[in-house]
Scaffold this active site. Structure first.
Site, mmCIF file in Angstrom:
data_model
loop_
_atom_site.group_PDB
_atom_site.id
_atom_site.type_symbol
_atom_site.label_atom_id
_atom_site.label_comp_id
_atom_site.label_asym_id
_atom_site.label_seq_id
_atom_site.Cartn_x
_atom_site.Cartn_y
_atom_site.Cartn_z
ATOM 1 N N LYS A 564 -6.285 -2.706 -9.369
ATOM 2 C CA LYS A 564 -5.944 -2.320 -8.006
ATOM 3 C C LYS A 564 -4.486 -2.699 -7.798
ATOM 4 O O LYS A 564 -3.909 -3.416 -8.626
ATOM 5 C CB LYS A 564 -6.828 -3.038 -6.985
ATOM 6 C CG LYS A 564 -6.921 -4.557 -7.217
ATOM 7 C CD LYS A 564 -7.820 -5.241 -6.203
ATOM 8 C CE LYS A 564 -9.300 -5.106 -6.515
ATOM 9 N NZ LYS A 564 -10.089 -4.559 -5.438
ATOM 10 N N THR A 672 -12.289 0.994 -2.547
ATOM 11 C CA THR A 672 -13.051 2.124 -3.071
ATOM 12 C C THR A 672 -13.284 1.931 -4.571
ATOM 13 O O THR A 672 -14.252 2.476 -5.123
ATOM 14 C CB THR A 672 -12.306 3.464 -2.833
ATOM 15 O OG1 THR A 672 -10.923 3.280 -3.140
ATOM 16 C CG2 THR A 672 -12.451 3.907 -1.388
HETATM 17 C C1 B1H Z 1 -4.881 1.291 2.612
HETATM 18 C C2 B1H Z 1 -2.841 1.665 3.145
HETATM 19 C C3 B1H Z 1 -1.468 2.036 3.053
HETATM 20 N N1 B1H Z 1 -4.706 0.896 3.849
HETATM 21 C C4 B1H Z 1 0.734 2.087 4.002
HETATM 22 N N2 B1H Z 1 -3.428 1.136 4.180
HETATM 23 C C5 B1H Z 1 1.197 2.747 2.879
HETATM 24 C C6 B1H Z 1 -0.599 1.731 4.091
HETATM 25 O O1 B1H Z 1 2.986 3.571 1.711
HETATM 26 N N3 B1H Z 1 2.548 3.091 2.780
HETATM 27 O O2 B1H Z 1 3.285 2.960 3.758
HETATM 28 C C7 B1H Z 1 0.342 3.064 1.837
HETATM 29 C C8 B1H Z 1 -0.993 2.703 1.941
HETATM 30 N N4 B1H Z 1 -3.720 1.776 2.154
HETATM 31 C C9 B1H Z 1 -6.136 1.235 1.842
HETATM 32 O O3 B1H Z 1 -6.938 2.361 2.185
HETATM 33 C C10 B1H Z 1 -6.949 -0.025 2.142
HETATM 34 O O4 B1H Z 1 -6.204 -1.169 1.794
HETATM 35 C C11 B1H Z 1 -8.229 -0.004 1.329
HETATM 36 O O5 B1H Z 1 -9.026 -1.122 1.673
HETATM 37 C C12 B1H Z 1 -9.001 1.262 1.628
HETATM 38 O O6 B1H Z 1 -10.120 1.362 0.778
HETATM 39 C C13 B1H Z 1 -8.121 2.470 1.404
HETATM 40 C C14 B1H Z 1 -8.813 3.756 1.791
HETATM 41 O O7 B1H Z 1 -9.343 3.680 3.068
#
Ligand code: B1H
Length: 838
Positions: A564, A672
């Protein structure tokens, strides 16, 4: 304007070579595509030429279905789900499409009979890494399920020229390499140049009165950028539906160059072109970290504006008026990254299509749904007013107007509650002023959801607590799911075959059917086959690790996997503390009985995230010592596999015995990967966090290794003053482990290398590793005991897989359709001559 009905039907017969599914036809198509598309004959063809010819052969077989699907959606008054996401982490297309079309074995045979190596060709495909991690991969799983469930849908996103960086490990440290996924061409996409859309940026606004004396505002931008759509077909499993993923590429409009030539500013013109095209150059790799970069807001606005304009065009093409837009499209915001869409739809409706504000607002709220994916404060998106005003001056005005009306309502309901008003406001005025994107998304949507039961509860209580009090009816939970097509059938054909031999094939589109496997739990022969399958797959992974990384691992050992993104909250370093604890036991007593384990890590760190990169270095440094210490006698191995991506996920989930899901309770929204492991028969060691809780509920607590504080206990301990020192001093084992790191034992005597990490733990430990340490070690000891009883372990493994039905993305998508989108399946029928499945 001609409506669709008036367009004369274009009649033509399609050559069977391009659609037929018989062996002979596919063989000829392969040769044809090599010659006519790649322009090669076997004497000059490279493996990539063959891969391309093969990919086109498969794409050809989707085109009739794709065309038919699009035609039905445009002609019929169906509601289309529009999934807006800054990330789609698709992974390789070839095998997935072959499985969905039901021609995997057939095509493999054809390729091999043509004297080619199918596996070699398959591995040539560059995977589109257009996402960071779970959020982007979820979007890809949801696209798969939408097609499989025959739901009219379109995914909208960004065609990044460079996706998530490739990771190399040098001297134990992460090094980032640009991901040139398009360098040899992308056979899966079709550019639709004629559907290009213009997007405005910057400049100023101007108020005026129109001919009916109505007050209006016009936006005079200082830059226009073209959005060119590139479409990728998304097939469904065992159905004719092929939906579209439409990704936008930014291009400079030609007109600017002419203007520049006229005034002689050639360099300026070229520079402007470069700046425009930069918008879709590169994916930001800061998973769950908000950095207020202007280009990032440009990316977001760019793809959202293109997408909404595209939807409006499609809606008007059907001959409908904009008052019914929300009946044509249900638009889902994948986190706040596309939430500027709320202001953009208002601008399009009010400024460009002259709809009254109140009606436009009705349409907007009825159109959008908002999925929140994180509670981490550092991930919540906010933009300074100055940045916002420079880039999107009109949108800022619209946001002010939305805010004023909204706060008016709040004031009426809660008079004299200025704190509440300040919390709900779309503008953060506590210090420097910001636009709060989660608030904008919440106000502009009719539905708000979290991604696992616990996450939704915490969302309702904390991050969006005031919104929940105001509109409880907007909130619901939609626990994530993953597609069993990619995550079992494509990645683990051995297990898929074993399951199918026992219960038939229906489980692939009805994952709840896996329950039927429980009937065979007392069948010793079945358990033996299950165990043997896992063993074989572990053997393949061991060979892969040996060939690619030169590390010998014992396929009989327990494969303990944590793959992860690297994040302190995910606590890869807690896993390391366990490894060092075991190592210490061996050093203290070299003949101690221990269960042999192989620790496998994979994951990328954000390039600017120092602590995450230091954790990678720690894993590799501990690995160097453990793997080379003769006292260990190969009973422990630690491997960090570089460049973790979808393709490698497909290799590693099937081979895992133990799935590490060890985030601090309350921090991982869902996870996931936890689902992908369990579906493939791994047992989980995990905290009561995210979807772990629901997985444990489904598989039974006796089949899950639980440890650690609960979310409540984490809050309690924090509020009464958490002191990691106490744990360090009171737990000799923990102290020894930390002291060993501090002493320079894993860093060639360098006592400074890991100091930042150790100090962070000793003095802050924001993710409470020390508080959970002993409980984790105890749970790991139970894992060791359990693994020694292979019969019992196998039973638990079978029960884990058999009880994972709930975590299919088909279940999740069905819930979204019924409770948020109001979308229903539409069967795609094909003319007989193109129907013939092999
Ligand atoms: C998750 C993000 C994320 N949550 C900002 N938030 C990003 C936020 O590039 N960015 O700015 C990129 C990604 N990613 C993930 O989403 C969670 O941490 C996981 O727990 C969850 O399973 C997944 C899908 O819901």
């Amino acid at each position: 304007m001609t409506t669709f009905e008036q367009v004369p039907v274009f009649q033509c017969e399609f050559e069977d070579d391009r659609t037929g599914l018989s062996k002979e036809t596919i063989k000829r198509a392969l040769a044809d595509n090599l010659f006519y598309i790649q322009g090669k004959v076997p004497a000059t063809a490279t493996p990539n030429d063959y891969y391309m010819a093969l990919a086109y052969t498969v794409r050809d077989r989707m085109l009739q279905r794709w065309f038919k699907t699009t035609e039905v959606y445009t002609k019929k008054g169906v509601k289309v789900v529009s999934y807006l996401s800054a990330e789609f982490l698709l992974g390789p297309h070839l095998s997935n499409n072959l499985i969905n079309l039901g021609i995997y074995d057939l095509v493999r045979q054809v390729v091999e009979e043509s004297g080619l190596d199918f596996v070699q060709l398959r591995e040539i495909e560059e995977e589109p890494g257009l996402g960071n991690g779970g959020l982007g991969r979820l979007a890809a799983c949801y696209m798969d399920s939408l097609s499989t469930l025959e739901i009219p849908a379109i995914g909208y996103g960004i065609r990044y020229e460079f996706g998530i960086f490739d990771q190399e490990i040098r001297d134990g440290w992460q090094v980032e390499i640009t991901d040139k996924w398009l360098h040899l061409g992308n056979p899966w996409e079709i550019p639709r140049l004629e559907e290009t859309i213009e997007v405005k940026f910057g400049g100023r606004t101007e108020a005026y009165y129109d001919e009916k004396c109505r007050y209006r505002v016009r936006w005079i931008p200082d830059k226009v950028v073209k959005g060119v759509p590139y479409d990728t077909p998304i097939s469904g499993y065992n159905v004719n539906t092929v939906n579209t993923l439409r990704l936008w590429k930014a291009e400079a409009p030609e007109s600017f160059e002419f203007q520049a030539f006229n005034v002689g500013d050639y360099y300026g013109a070229v520079n402007r072109k470069v700046v425009s095209e930069n918008i879709t150059k590169v994916l930001y790799p800061n998973d769950e970290l908000m950095k207020g970069k202007e280009l990032r807001l440009e990316q977001q606005y760019f793809f959202v504006s293109c997408s909404l304009q595209d939807m409006i065009r499609l809606h008007l093409q059907k001959g409908e008026s904009l008052e019914t837009f929300h009946q044509s499209f249900a638009v889902q915001l994948n986190d706040t990254h596309p939430s500027i869409g709320v202001a953009e739809l208002m601008r399009l409706l009010v400024d460009e299509y002259e709809i009254e504000w109140d009606q436009a607002w009705q349409i907007t709220q009825n159109t959008f749904g908002y999925t929140n994916h994180t509670l981490l404060p550092e991930a919540l998106e906010k933009w300074t007013l100055s940045l916002f005003k420079n880039l999107l001056p009109r949108h800022l005005q619209i946001i002010y107007e939305i805010n004023q009306r909204f706060l008016g309502q709040v004031r009426a309901k809660y008079p004299n509650d200025s704190d509440r008003l300040a919390r709900l406001s779309l503008i953060d005025e506590s210090g420097e002023k910001y636009v709060r994107m989660a608030n904008l998304a919440s106000v502009g949507s009719h539905a708000i959801n979290g991604v696992a039961a616990l996450h939704t509860e915490l969302l309702k209580r904390d991050v969006l607590g005031d919104f929940h009090e105001l509109w409880p009816e907007k909130f619901s939970n939609k626990t994530n799911g993953v597609t069993p097509r990619r995550w079992i059938v494509v990645s683990n054909p051995l297990l898929a075959n074993l399951i199918t031999r026992k219960i038939g094939v229906d489980w692939i589109s009805h994952l709840e059917d896996l329950k039927q496997l429980e009937a065979f739990i007392e069948d010793a022969e079945f358990r033996r086959e299950w165990r043997q399958t896992k063993q074989d797959i572990k053997g393949y992974l061991a060979t892969y690790i040996k060939e690619n990384h030169g590390i010998e691992v014992n396929p009989e050992s327990l494969f303990d996997v944590q793959v992860k993104r690297l994040h302190e909250y995910k606590r890869q370093h807690l896993n390391v503390l366990h490894i060092i604890t075991l190592y210490k036991r061996i050093k203290d007593n070299p003949n101690i009985e221990i269960t042999p384990r192989t620790f496998i890590f994979g994951g990328k760190a954000a390039p600017g995230y120092f602590m995450a990169k230091l954790i990678i270095k720690l894993i590799n440094s501990v690995g160097d010592v453990v793997n080379n210490d003769p006292d260990v006698r190969d009973r422990l191995k630690v491997v960090f596999l570089p460049d973790y991506n979808v393709r490698f996920g497909q290799r590693v989930y099937p081979a895992a015995d133990l799935s590490e899901q060890i985030s601090t309770a309350g921090k991982e929204a869902s996870g996931t990967g936890n689902m992908k492991f369990a579906m493939n028969g791994a047992l989980t060691i995990g905290t009561l966090d995210g979807a772990n809780i629901e997985i444990r509920e489904e598989v039974g607590e006796e089949n899950f290794f639980l440890f650690g504080l609960t979310t409540e206990q984490v809050y309690e301990l924090k509020s009464k003053g958490y002191n990691p020192w106490d744990y360090y001093h009171n737990n000799p084992q923990l102290k020894q482990v930390i002291d060993l790191i501090s002493s320079g034992f894993f860093s060639h005597g360098d006592t400074n290398l890991f100091r930042p990490l150790v100090d962070s733990l000793l003095y802050h430990d924001p993710y409470m590793l020390f508080a959970d340490y002993q409980s984790y070690i105890d749970a790991q000891d139970q894992v060791n005991q359990a693994y020694r009883d292979q019969e019992h372990w196998t039973r638990m493994s079978i029960l884990n897989a058999a009880r994972m039905g709930k975590f299919s993305s088909d279940r999740a998508i069905l819930e979204y359709c019924q409770e948020i989108w109001n979308a229903v399946p539409v069967k795609i029928e094909l003319e007989e001559y193109i129907q013939g499945r092999a």
